[in-house]
Design a protein around this motif. Structure first.
Motif, PDB file in Angstrom:
ATOM      1  N   ASN A   1       0.804  -1.232   0.000  1.00 56.04           N
ATOM      2  CA  ASN A   1       0.000   0.000   0.000  1.00 56.04           C
ATOM      3  C   ASN A   1       0.834   1.279   0.000  1.00 56.04           C
ATOM      4  O   ASN A   1       0.792   2.074   0.930  1.00 56.04           O
ATOM      5  N   SER A   2       1.626   1.442  -1.075  1.00 56.92           N
ATOM      6  CA  SER A   2       2.455   2.640  -1.194  1.00 56.92           C
ATOM      7  C   SER A   2       2.352   3.180  -2.612  1.00 56.92           C
ATOM      8  O   SER A   2       2.328   2.407  -3.570  1.00 56.92           O
ATOM      9  N   PRO A   3       2.321   4.500  -2.774  1.00 54.50           N
ATOM     10  CA  PRO A   3       2.292   5.071  -4.124  1.00 54.50           C
ATOM     11  C   PRO A   3       3.579   4.808  -4.898  1.00 54.50           C
ATOM     12  O   PRO A   3       3.619   4.981  -6.114  1.00 54.50           O
ATOM     13  N   ASN A   4       4.627   4.402  -4.190  1.00 59.66           N
ATOM     14  CA  ASN A   4       5.906   4.111  -4.844  1.00 59.66           C
ATOM     15  C   ASN A   4       6.135   2.618  -5.047  1.00 59.66           C
ATOM     16  O   ASN A   4       7.248   2.190  -5.356  1.00 59.66           O
ATOM     17  N   VAL A   5       5.083   1.819  -4.871  1.00 59.67           N
ATOM     18  CA  VAL A   5       5.186   0.366  -5.046  1.00 59.67           C
ATOM     19  C   VAL A   5       4.144  -0.096  -6.057  1.00 59.67           C
ATOM     20  O   VAL A   5       3.000   0.374  -6.052  1.00 59.67           O
ATOM     21  N   GLY A   6       4.547  -1.003  -6.932  1.00 54.11           N
ATOM     22  CA  GLY A   6       3.621  -1.566  -7.905  1.00 54.11           C
ATOM     23  C   GLY A   6       4.120  -2.903  -8.409  1.00 54.11           C
ATOM     24  O   GLY A   6       4.867  -3.593  -7.698  1.00 54.11           O
ATOM     25  N   MET A   7       3.733  -3.244  -9.632  1.00 57.70           N
ATOM     26  CA  MET A   7       4.036  -4.565 -10.171  1.00 57.70           C
ATOM     27  C   MET A   7       4.560  -4.498 -11.601  1.00 57.70           C
ATOM     28  O   MET A   7       4.199  -3.627 -12.372  1.00 57.70           O
ATOM     29  N   VAL A   8       5.411  -5.489 -11.918  1.00 57.85           N
ATOM     30  CA  VAL A   8       5.700  -5.866 -13.301  1.00 57.85           C
ATOM     31  C   VAL A   8       4.863  -7.111 -13.576  1.00 57.85           C
ATOM     32  O   VAL A   8       5.039  -8.136 -12.912  1.00 57.85           O
ATOM     33  N   TRP A   9       3.963  -6.999 -14.525  1.00 58.98           N
ATOM     34  CA  TRP A   9       3.171  -8.177 -14.905  1.00 58.98           C
ATOM     35  C   TRP A   9       3.931  -8.952 -15.970  1.00 58.98           C
ATOM     36  O   TRP A   9       3.996  -8.548 -17.120  1.00 58.98           O
ATOM     37  N   ASP A  10       4.544 -10.057 -15.558  1.00 57.61           N
ATOM     38  CA  ASP A  10       5.129 -10.987 -16.521  1.00 57.61           C
ATOM     39  C   ASP A  10       4.055 -12.020 -16.806  1.00 57.61           C
ATOM     40  O   ASP A  10       3.822 -12.939 -16.015  1.00 57.61           O
ATOM     41  N   ILE A  11       3.389 -11.846 -17.921  1.00 58.83           N
ATOM     42  CA  ILE A  11       2.203 -12.643 -18.256  1.00 58.83           C
ATOM     43  C   ILE A  11       2.525 -14.119 -18.333  1.00 58.83           C
ATOM     44  O   ILE A  11       1.829 -14.971 -17.769  1.00 58.83           O
ATOM     45  N   VAL A  12       3.609 -14.446 -19.021  1.00 57.63           N
ATOM     46  CA  VAL A  12       3.961 -15.850 -19.249  1.00 57.63           C
ATOM     47  C   VAL A  12       4.479 -16.512 -17.981  1.00 57.63           C
ATOM     48  O   VAL A  12       4.208 -17.690 -17.737  1.00 57.63           O
ATOM     49  N   ASN A  13       5.214 -15.772 -17.148  1.00 53.99           N
ATOM     50  CA  ASN A  13       5.640 -16.338 -15.864  1.00 53.99           C
ATOM     51  C   ASN A  13       4.437 -16.863 -15.081  1.00 53.99           C
ATOM     52  O   ASN A  13       4.505 -17.925 -14.452  1.00 53.99           O
ATOM     53  N   MET A  14       3.350 -16.107 -15.113  1.00 52.21           N
ATOM     54  CA  MET A  14       2.158 -16.498 -14.365  1.00 52.21           C
ATOM     55  C   MET A  14       1.413 -17.625 -15.079  1.00 52.21           C
ATOM     56  O   MET A  14       1.167 -18.679 -14.505  1.00 52.21           O
ATOM     57  N   TRP A  15       1.065 -17.395 -16.331  1.00 50.73           N
ATOM     58  CA  TRP A  15       0.213 -18.347 -17.050  1.00 50.73           C
ATOM     59  C   TRP A  15       0.846 -19.713 -17.168  1.00 50.73           C
ATOM     60  O   TRP A  15       0.162 -20.744 -17.065  1.00 50.73           O
ATOM     61  N   SER A  16       2.157 -19.789 -17.375  1.00 49.43           N
ATOM     62  CA  SER A  16       2.819 -21.079 -17.561  1.00 49.43           C
ATOM     63  C   SER A  16       2.714 -21.972 -16.334  1.00 49.43           C
ATOM     64  O   SER A  16       2.782 -23.194 -16.433  1.00 49.43           O
ATOM     65  N   VAL A  17       2.510 -21.358 -15.171  1.00 49.33           N
ATOM     66  CA  VAL A  17       2.384 -22.122 -13.924  1.00 49.33           C
ATOM     67  C   VAL A  17       0.922 -22.279 -13.525  1.00 49.33           C
ATOM     68  O   VAL A  17       0.455 -23.384 -13.213  1.00 49.33           O
ATOM     69  N   THR A  18       0.186 -21.172 -13.533  1.00 43.50           N
ATOM     70  CA  THR A  18      -1.149 -21.176 -12.934  1.00 43.50           C
ATOM     71  C   THR A  18      -2.279 -21.467 -13.912  1.00 43.50           C
ATOM     72  O   THR A  18      -3.346 -21.922 -13.503  1.00 43.50           O
ATOM     73  N   LYS A  19      -2.055 -21.138 -15.187  1.00 42.82           N
ATOM     74  CA  LYS A  19      -3.082 -21.216 -16.242  1.00 42.82           C
ATOM     75  C   LYS A  19      -4.288 -20.324 -15.930  1.00 42.82           C
ATOM     76  O   LYS A  19      -5.358 -20.479 -16.512  1.00 42.82           O
TER      77      LYS A  19
END
Length: 307
Positions: free
Chosen positions: A198-216
Motif C-alpha cells: 500500500n504505497s504510491p511508490n510500489v507496484g508490479m511488473v506483470w510478466d504474463i507468461v511467468n504467471m500463465w505457464s504455472v497457474t493457467k
C-alpha cells in the motif's frame, strides 16, 4: 450567397489538409504502444550497440538488465560516476530513447539478516540510480517460498521489504515494482502483497507468461484483480515440447499473450510493453538481432491490424 475565391479556397483546403495529416499522425501515435526490450536478450552487446539497435528499430525505451553480463548496474562503466551518468543520459536523449525500467536482482523473500540487508541495499542503490537517470521504475523479485519457512511468514517478509523500499523511494519519481516471478505467480498471493504494501511508490511488473505457464489463470482474471498495480510488463512467448518449456518468437508459442496485450491496451495502460528474450539464461535461443526485430514487427502489425 457568399462565393469563395480561389485564394481563400486554397488556404482553407491547405488548412484542412494539414489538420487531417496532423490528426491522423496523432491518432497513429496515440494508438501505438510504448515498446522496449530488456538487455537480458543481448548480454554481450555494448551500451552503444544497445542504443543504436533500439533507435534504428524504432523502440521507445530500453529496460536495463545488465550490460555485457554485469547485472549490478551501479558497477557498470555507464553508471559508475556522475560524469558517466551524464554522458549516458545524453546518449539516450540524442537517440530519442528513454529508460523504461532497471532490473535489479534484489529478492524480498530472504529471512537471513545479512542476505536480506544485501538485497535491500541493492534495491536502494537501484532506486538512487533510477532517480539520477530519470527512469520511472526498478524491478525487484518476490521470489521464493522456502519449504522450511511458514508460507505466510515469507509473504510477510516480502511485504515488509516492499514497504521499506517504498518508503525509501518516497519523494522520488521512482516506483519499486515487484515482478510476478518465481514461486509467487498466483493472483491471490500477489494481490495480498500489493494491498498490504500500500504505497504510491510500489507496484508490479506483470510478466504474463511467468504467471500463465504455472497457474493457467486466464489473463482477464489476472488483470481484473491486479490492473491498478501494474506499471510495467514483460512480454514473451513459449511452447512446451517433450515436457519442456521452450521460448519462441512472439506469436509462435501457445500462451495467451495477445489476449493479455489487448486487455492492457484497451484499458488504457500507458506503460511499456517490454520484450524479455532470456538469452543470458538460455544461450541456445535465437540471436537478439532476429528475436528483438521480430518482436517490434509483430507488435506493430498487431496494433495496426486490430486497433
Amino acid at each position: 450567397m457568399k462565393y469563395t475565391n480561389r485564394k481563400d479556397f486554397l488556404q482553407t483546403s491547405g488548412l484542412l489538409l494539414a489538420m487531417a495529416i496532423t490528426g491522423s499522425s496523432f491518432d497513429l501515435k496515440k494508438k501505438m504502444p510504448l515498446l522496449s526490450f530488456s538487455t537480458l536478450g543481448c548480454p554481450d552487446w555494448t551500451f552503444e550497440q544497445i542504443i543504436d539497435f533500439a533507435a534504428s528499430n524504432h523502440f521507445n525505451g530500453i529496460e536495463i538488465r545488465g550490460i555485457q553480463r554485469e547485472l549490478d548496474l551501479t558497477k557498470c562503466r555507464e553508471f559508475s560516476t556522475p560524469e558517466n551518468i551524464l554522458s549516458t543520459s545524453k546518449l539516450m536523449k540524442e537517440k530519442g530513447l528513454y529508460f523504461s525500467d532497471l532490473g535489479s536482482s534484489a529478492a524480498m523473500h530472504h529471512q537471513d539478516t545479512k542476505e536480506r540487508n544485501k538485497n535491500l541495499d541493492e534495491a536502494k542503490r537501484f532506486i538512487d540510480l533510477a532517480q539520477k537517470i530519470d527512469c520511472p521504475n526498478i524491478r525487484v523479485f518476490p521470489n521464493n517460498l522456502p519449504k522450511d519457512v511458514e508460507r505466510n511468514a515469507t509473504i510477510d517478509l516480502i511485504i515488509q521489504g516492499l514497504s521499506e523500499l517504498g518508503e525509501y523511494a518516497k519523494g522520488s519519481n521512482v516506483k519499486v515494482l515487484l515482478e510476478s516471478h518465481g514461486e509467487l505467480v498466483y493472483v491471490a498471493d500477489l494481490q495480498k502483497i500489493m494491498e498490504a504494501a500500500n504505497s504510491p511508490n510500489v507496484g508490479m511488473v506483470w510478466d504474463i507468461v511467468n504467471m500463465w505457464s504455472v497457474t493457467k489463470e486466464p489473463p482477464a482474471t489476472v488483470y481484473s484483480s491486479l490492473k491498478k498495480y501494474i506499471y510495467h510488463t514483460h512480454i514473451k512467448d513459449l511452447k512446451v515440447i517433450n515436457g519442456k518449456e521452450q521460448y519462441t518468437f512472439l506469436g509462435e508459442g501457445e500462451t495467451p499473450i495477445f489476449e493479455a496485450i489487448d486487455l492492457l491496451y484497451n484499458s488504457g495502460y500507458n506503460g511499456y510493453y517490454s520484450f524479455e528474450w532470456e538469452k543470458l539464461w538460455h544461450p541456445e535461443i535465437e540471436a537478439p538481432e532476429k528475436a528483438i526485430v521480430h518482436y517490434a514487427k509483430v507488435m506493430r502489425e498487431h496494433f495496426r491490424d486490430n486497433n
